[in-house]
Every structure is written in C-alpha cells, then in structure tokens.
Scaffold this active site. Sequence first.
Site, PDB file in Angstrom:
ATOM      1  N   SER A 186     -12.422 -16.535 -20.182  1.00 15.48           N
ATOM      2  CA  SER A 186     -13.834 -16.628 -19.824  1.00 15.48           C
ATOM      3  C   SER A 186     -14.715 -15.806 -20.742  1.00 15.48           C
ATOM      4  O   SER A 186     -15.867 -16.157 -20.986  1.00 15.48           O
ATOM      5  CB  SER A 186     -14.034 -16.152 -18.379  1.00 15.48           C
ATOM      6  OG  SER A 186     -13.151 -16.801 -17.508  1.00 15.48           O
ATOM      7  N   CYS A 187     -14.201 -14.683 -21.207  1.00 15.77           N
ATOM      8  CA  CYS A 187     -15.024 -13.725 -21.949  1.00 15.77           C
ATOM      9  C   CYS A 187     -14.315 -13.295 -23.221  1.00 15.77           C
ATOM     10  O   CYS A 187     -13.093 -13.111 -23.235  1.00 15.77           O
ATOM     11  CB  CYS A 187     -15.312 -12.484 -21.109  1.00 15.77           C
ATOM     12  SG  CYS A 187     -15.947 -12.849 -19.468  1.00 15.77           S
ATOM     13  N   GLY A 217     -18.366 -17.199 -23.754  1.00 22.68           N
ATOM     14  CA  GLY A 217     -19.422 -16.206 -23.839  1.00 22.68           C
ATOM     15  C   GLY A 217     -18.898 -15.007 -24.614  1.00 22.68           C
ATOM     16  O   GLY A 217     -17.761 -14.572 -24.413  1.00 22.68           O
ATOM     17  N   ASN A 387     -18.963  -7.587 -22.305  1.00 20.34           N
ATOM     18  CA  ASN A 387     -19.007  -9.039 -22.457  1.00 20.34           C
ATOM     19  C   ASN A 387     -20.423  -9.557 -22.218  1.00 20.34           C
ATOM     20  O   ASN A 387     -21.379  -8.784 -22.102  1.00 20.34           O
ATOM     21  CB  ASN A 387     -18.010  -9.703 -21.494  1.00 20.34           C
ATOM     22  CG  ASN A 387     -18.471  -9.596 -20.049  1.00 20.34           C
ATOM     23  OD1 ASN A 387     -18.998  -8.564 -19.647  1.00 20.34           O
ATOM     24  ND2 ASN A 387     -18.283 -10.648 -19.271  1.00 20.34           N
ATOM     25  N   LEU A 388     -20.553 -10.857 -22.099  1.00 19.45           N
ATOM     26  CA  LEU A 388     -21.869 -11.483 -21.978  1.00 19.45           C
ATOM     27  C   LEU A 388     -22.601 -11.080 -20.709  1.00 19.45           C
ATOM     28  O   LEU A 388     -23.828 -11.015 -20.698  1.00 19.45           O
ATOM     29  CB  LEU A 388     -21.712 -13.008 -22.037  1.00 19.45           C
ATOM     30  CG  LEU A 388     -22.982 -13.847 -21.936  1.00 19.45           C
ATOM     31  CD1 LEU A 388     -23.944 -13.528 -23.084  1.00 19.45           C
ATOM     32  CD2 LEU A 388     -22.637 -15.333 -21.943  1.00 19.45           C
ATOM     33  N   CYS A 389     -21.865 -10.795 -19.637  1.00 16.74           N
ATOM     34  CA  CYS A 389     -22.505 -10.451 -18.362  1.00 16.74           C
ATOM     35  C   CYS A 389     -22.298  -8.999 -17.976  1.00 16.74           C
ATOM     36  O   CYS A 389     -22.546  -8.627 -16.825  1.00 16.74           O
ATOM     37  CB  CYS A 389     -22.006 -11.370 -17.249  1.00 16.74           C
ATOM     38  SG  CYS A 389     -22.396 -13.105 -17.526  1.00 16.74           S
ATOM     39  N   GLU A 391     -19.828  -7.054 -17.275  1.00 18.10           N
ATOM     40  CA  GLU A 391     -18.888  -6.598 -16.245  1.00 18.10           C
ATOM     41  C   GLU A 391     -17.458  -6.457 -16.760  1.00 18.10           C
ATOM     42  O   GLU A 391     -16.609  -5.891 -16.072  1.00 18.10           O
ATOM     43  CB  GLU A 391     -18.917  -7.537 -15.029  1.00 18.10           C
ATOM     44  CG  GLU A 391     -17.975  -8.716 -15.067  1.00 18.10           C
ATOM     45  CD  GLU A 391     -18.449  -9.872 -15.923  1.00 18.10           C
ATOM     46  OE1 GLU A 391     -17.808 -10.930 -15.937  1.00 18.10           O
ATOM     47  OE2 GLU A 391     -19.495  -9.719 -16.587  1.00 18.10           O
ATOM     48  N   PRO A 594     -21.512 -12.530 -12.190  1.00 14.88           N
ATOM     49  CA  PRO A 594     -22.627 -13.136 -11.433  1.00 14.88           C
ATOM     50  C   PRO A 594     -22.256 -14.382 -10.623  1.00 14.88           C
ATOM     51  O   PRO A 594     -22.916 -14.685  -9.632  1.00 14.88           O
ATOM     52  CB  PRO A 594     -23.640 -13.488 -12.527  1.00 14.88           C
ATOM     53  CG  PRO A 594     -23.290 -12.605 -13.680  1.00 14.88           C
ATOM     54  CD  PRO A 594     -21.814 -12.439 -13.635  1.00 14.88           C
ATOM     55  N   THR A 595     -21.271 -15.163 -11.024  1.00 12.38           N
ATOM     56  CA  THR A 595     -20.772 -16.370 -10.314  1.00 12.38           C
ATOM     57  C   THR A 595     -21.829 -17.432 -10.060  1.00 12.38           C
ATOM     58  O   THR A 595     -21.693 -18.224  -9.130  1.00 12.38           O
ATOM     59  CB  THR A 595     -20.110 -16.023  -8.953  1.00 12.38           C
ATOM     60  OG1 THR A 595     -21.106 -15.669  -7.988  1.00 12.38           O
ATOM     61  CG2 THR A 595     -19.090 -14.911  -9.080  1.00 12.38           C
ATOM     62  N   GLY A 597     -22.645 -20.236 -11.525  1.00 14.00           N
ATOM     63  CA  GLY A 597     -22.227 -21.624 -11.642  1.00 14.00           C
ATOM     64  C   GLY A 597     -21.382 -22.096 -10.479  1.00 14.00           C
ATOM     65  O   GLY A 597     -21.706 -23.083  -9.810  1.00 14.00           O
ATOM     66  N   CYS A 598     -20.282 -21.381 -10.200  1.00 14.71           N
ATOM     67  CA  CYS A 598     -19.390 -21.849  -9.127  1.00 14.71           C
ATOM     68  C   CYS A 598     -19.998 -21.622  -7.750  1.00 14.71           C
ATOM     69  O   CYS A 598     -19.630 -22.304  -6.789  1.00 14.71           O
ATOM     70  CB  CYS A 598     -18.019 -21.195  -9.241  1.00 14.71           C
ATOM     71  SG  CYS A 598     -18.015 -19.413  -9.287  1.00 14.71           S
TER      72      CYS A 598
END
Length: 826
Positions: A186-187, A217, A387-389, A391, A594-595, A597-598
């Site tokens: 994911s990252c 990302g 990473n992009l977010c 976390e 952040p979640t 999308g899902c």
Amino acid sequence: MATTNHVEHELLSKLIDELKVKANADPEADVLAGRLLHRLKAESVTHTVAEYLEVFSDKFYDEEFFQMHRDELETRVSAFAQSPAYERIVSSGYLSALRYYDTYLYVGRSGKQESVQHFYMRLAGFCASTTCLYAGLRAALQRARPEIESDMEVFDYYFEHLTSQTVCCSTPFMRFAGVENSTLASCILTTPDLSSEWDVTQALYRHLGRYLFQRAGVGVGVTGAGQDGKHISLLMRMINSHVEYHNYGCKRPVSVAAYMEPWHSQIFKFLETKLPENHERCPGIFTGLFVPELFFKLFRDTPWSDWYLFDPKDAGDLERLYGEEFEREYYRLVTAGKFCGRVSIKSLMFSIVNCAVKAGSPFILLKEACNAHFWRDLQGEAMNAANLCAEVLQPSRKSVATCNLANICLPRCLVNAPLAVRAQRADTQGDELLLALPRLSVTLPGEGAIGDGFSLARLRDATQCATFVVACSILQGSPTYDSRDMASMGLGVQGLADVFADLGWQYTDPPSRSLNKEIFEHMYFTALCTSSLIGLHTRKIFPGFKQSKYAGGWFHWHDWAGTDLSIPREIWSRLSERIVRDGLFNSQFIALMPTSGCAQVTGCSDAFYPFYANASTKVTNKEEALRPNRSFWRHVRLDDREALNLVGGRVSCLPEALRQRYLRFQTAFDYNQEDLIQMSRDRAPFVDQSQSHSLFLREEDAARASTLANLLVRSYELGLKTIMYYCRIEKAADLGVMECKASAALSVPREEQNERSPAEQMLPRPMEPAQVTGPVDIMSKGPGEGPGGWCVPGGLEVCYKYRQLFSEDDLLETDGFTERACESCQ
C-alpha cells in the site's frame, strides 16, 4: 430484446439520477439508488464461475486453485448472493455501489467486469491459494483455527470474513490480489540521495516513476535536496509533473508526500509550494515536516529566540540524529558559524500555520517520537520521512521501505451485528493466550443505544484474519522491493465513531475513551500473537529480530508513561516469553490510516475520526456524489427529519431539545480538539507505527494562528508521532450545500441575511507572492534591509510592518509585545 434492454437501461439511469441527489436527506432514496446501480450493471458483469474463469483466466497468478474447486466455488458464491451479507452490501447506498464499479471491480476482456460476488471470491481465493502454497502459513492458520482442515475450509475462512466486512483490505489489494505480477504493498517510503543533479535525476526518473506506475502512494524525504544550488521548488514541480502524468485518466489517483526538516535553508520556499496564492504551486503532491523536539521547546519557552537554518551540505549529521544528540549537533554547528540564515522561531511557526490553514498541509511529525519508539535503535540513522498519509514509519535510506495495510470494520464487532458462523471463534479452540481474554468489553451501552455491547472476541478474530491476509499479501504480492523480509504490516480501523454512537455515547464520553484504549490494546496483542505463530511455523523471522527490542521482551507500550492496561500483565508476560522464544514474522503491526476509500464501500465513518459531517459530498473519478452519515439516519426519528434537513444535518444548528437528542452525532468540528488529541494519546501506546491524526477547526478559530499553534504544541507535549496529518477547516459559509433550502432562507430576516458579507467570512486575505521573498532572505540582511526597506524582528519589540509580511490582521499575534514601527520603517 436489445430494444427492451436499452429501454430498461435508460429507465434505470433516469431513476438513479433522480434518487442519488436526495441521498443526504432521504436514506431510503440513497439505498434504492445503490441497489438500482447494482441492477444496472448486472448485464456487464460475470455471472458464473465458469464465465469468470473464461474472462479472467489469463490474469490469474494461480488459476489452478480456481479450476480445481470450480463447482465448490460456484456453490459458495451462489449461497453468498442469497445471504444477508450480500443484502447488506448492495444496500449500502449509492456511493458504495459507485466505488465498487468505479474503482475496485477488475475489468477483463471486452470491458467485462467481475461481479461483486466474484470480486470477493478473487480476494479469498488469492488468500486461500497462498495459504495452501506455504505449508508453514497453513500450519499457523490451523494452530489458530483448529477446525479448519480442507482447502475449501481455508477459502471459507477468508471468504466469510471478507464478505461480512469484518476485515477490509487496502485499495491495491482489492484491485490486484490474485492478478499476476501485481504490487500489493500500500505504501512506499524512500529517502534518496539528492546531493547532485545526477542523483536527483536517478531518484525521479529511475525510481519514483516506477513506484507511481505501480499505483503506490509514495513518501519521499527531501531534506538532502538543494546541495547542488538549485531551488527546492524546481524539484517539487518535477515531482508534481510526474504525479499529474500518472494520474491522467487513471482509476486510482496516486500522489507523493515530500518531507523536510525545518532547519533546511529553503524551508520557506518548501512551504510556499502548496500556498494557493503561489502561481507555481504543486497541487498534485503534499508536503510534510519532520520537526525536532528542540523546535517546539524553543517556540513554547522562548518564542522570539532565533532558529538557525543550514544548507544541507553544511548541516553535519543533523538529518541522522534525534533527541539530545540532535541538540548537541545543532548547537555545535551554530557555534561554528555553519548556519546560512536565521529567523525568529515564532515567525517560522506561524508560516507553518499559515500554510496549514490555507492548504491543509504540511503534515507535521515529531522526529523524536517517531524514532525513539521504533523497534530498534535508530540513533545515527534517524528516519525523517513517512508515507503518503503520515501513519507508516520506517527507515528508508539504505533501501526502499514498503508496508501492507488492512483495517477492521469496528461496527461489525458490535454484539448485535450479524456475522457468519465461521467468523465467530469457538470458546475452546485456538490460541490459548487469546482464549484467556474476555469476550466482551465491560463498558455498558448508554441511553438510546441500538447496540448491546462491543465484542472483543469478534475484534480479535478479525485482527487475526487480517494478519493472515497481510501475510499472504507480503509472501505473494510481487514485487515488494527490498523490504519484503521486514514484513511491515499496518492494521487500522474504520467506523470508531459509528460504534460510539450505536452504543449511545458521544465521541469523547468517558465510556468512549475507555473502549478507545481497549480496542487498540486488543488489536496490538492479537497481531503480536498471530505474527508469532506465523513466524514459528513458516520459520520466517524478520531480519534484525535478535537485535530488536522485541527480543528483549519489549512492547511498544513500555515507552509510554502512565499506560493503563486492560489485559492483565501476567498474560502480556506470557506473550513476551513466546515472542522471545519463537520470534515474529512481522516487524510492525498497527498503523491507523484514513480508510476513506474502503469506508465508502462499507458505509461507515472514516478511520478513528469523529463524524466529518452528517451530510456531505465526495468527489470520485467520475462525479461528485452525496455521502450521508448512515449511522446518523439509523437513529433519526421520522418526525425529526424535516428539521434536520433544514440545517443539513448539523446538530449544532438545531434547537436545544433536538440538539440534546442527537449530541452523539456532533461532527469533528464541534468537539474540543484537545480532547481529540488526548484520545489519540490514549491509544498511542498500542499503535507501534503512527496514526493519521487530523485537526478539525472552524473558520473563525483558524483565523487566529495561535489556535492551531497551541494545538501543535499540545500534541508535542503529549508525545504524538504524527502531530497533524491534515488541517481541515469548516467554512463559516457552507458553499457545498447542493440543495436550496428555500423555506429555511425565508424564515431568516433579510437584515440578518445581509449582516455579514461573504468577504467578511473569509480568512485573512493572502498577500501577493511578489510581496514576500521569505524570512530567510530577510534574516540574512541587516535591519531595514528587508523587502520594501522594512525591518527584521529583534528582541521584544516587533515591528507591525514586519508582521504584515505574513498577514494583514490577526494571523500573527503580538502576545503583548510592543507594536510600533521601528525607525527604518517609519
């Protein structure tokens, strides 16, 4: 026949268009629009497993599993299509249906899409075939769930967790799991060498482009940039161009977060790359700061002291150090005269605040907290990029770092939530450490609750399954670059606000705070237990385990003072003994992403945040869709709907009696932000990576820079790793309302409607870019030699004309300092 189908298609499309615009005011219309969209797409998706294999067989990395169990899979999929779990999925609203077809369902030959049923079959089939391929992974699963024996029982285990949505996967996993040669990480994090023009070219064109091409990302450390004498804005524009190119016409947009430390000589130019008034801004990427503790201490204790700036080639080891070692190196360089500029630390802080209020970023992370709480000693090789977010935290200088994510849908763990039988643990089977823990939380539901309590047993089952899903992703998701062996995992959550509301609590009520800590303690404990089982049976222990803190019996919560545990320490000690003996498959475990999308797919609230709004909009790849708060509408009385629709679902705008009834549906902007920060601190001991902690400010509060600055300092004092992921501002005038509330407007006297103009409700007007060359340039000169002949700040007397470089009113405050023009400005 074709004409009939065409007429039906046109009729369905028209009905959907009429219903979807009512989603924020009529929950039944939202559900019906979603169901009709599923019906509309029925002819363009696969219907049987045989058809599915014919369309997608050339895409699978392991077609053999699907061919071998074709009949059994058909039985499972058909049963699922008639089940309550499928009914809940297709009744999750228009935005949920749109996300499936717009983003997640795989497209094969001639534009044929997989159906929702076959989508979940693909995900579960990938996990099952991978588990069966690795004997050690299968042995670990059978140790955790002794009732599982056959291949199809392995499939059922994953299928029922995924279709009941207790376990939700990352976007890369949902899009590409089971597809040959796909990246499931994911990252991606990287801190490349940027010391020369050649190094920058290699980093951007040889590496970054490849990561973006694989739809990941990316977090990039850029503190080392600028040694070749080039402006950081040039590098940022190059990165932005990469992102915009890869996002053009793409289903899943990607982005880059660039991270810098605030002692960099070009820090102000770095911040300017996101300012809306900058005509060369970089809208496609994000900025982030890894801020040393020294910066916050000086700002809090001596805000007008100097902050020294360094060219990275003269900065010694600042980039690689943290804590006391960083402070010693910083002052050594200052004493040696290695700095190239200096600025009042308060002016730098308020430049950061100014950028955050206007652009939402930079993300702000505390360098000491990120490094000191890592599973091994990082002094001398400190990380300064996330990473992009913001976390996921891993060192990324020597090699590219990756992380595989999944999250738990917390509302599915409520006692009254319907689940398949296999998704519930038997009392007498499985991991003995997990069986020793309580099945239910001791917190009791409040008044008006529709939930009977929170099931910790379901939470642990979901966490255990998610750990196995991520293990499959790591072992079989090709490629995961150099960091595959580190097996970094990030488990998050969605729907925490829904759980609190369904149990009858406001987000910051004492029972909410208690359950908040309990949830993440049990997730961390379960992930460690399961990872140890996987490591034991696969004989794959992450590199560096023997030199890690875990090998000495350490847990992440040991470093956090005053941590209260709900799991008895004796059970924690037994887990410690197991880990020391058997090792761990994963090096990292919990990361609260952040979640967004899902969470749209499940219809739950995002991540661990309070409700963002009870009626909002979401921009997708193809349209702007309405997003109602489904939990809110489940609790709304029919006789209250009209009043709630008149205020757009805003609880704070309701009459007092109604407001009290719906207090638990206040938005994040209604809560005291310090309470939200404290709740992040409460769960921090059990979050071994970090959490995408955002701040939610009303426009009138954001107009005073001290509001945000004080919140940042408070987060620093509590030791949060991610002090601020995103700064969200609620506008005083809601320009996002998409339906005219004529009756509400008529009830307001005209003189009140005209009392404040839109201009009066805006934030302070930004300065023209030409007026500001940046405090670095000012501080390099003598008094009276700044732009336009203005002065530089010094001592306790601060010229108000200097402050006007940043704002025309209260964006920078005097805090009691003398306000007068100095001689050079008069």
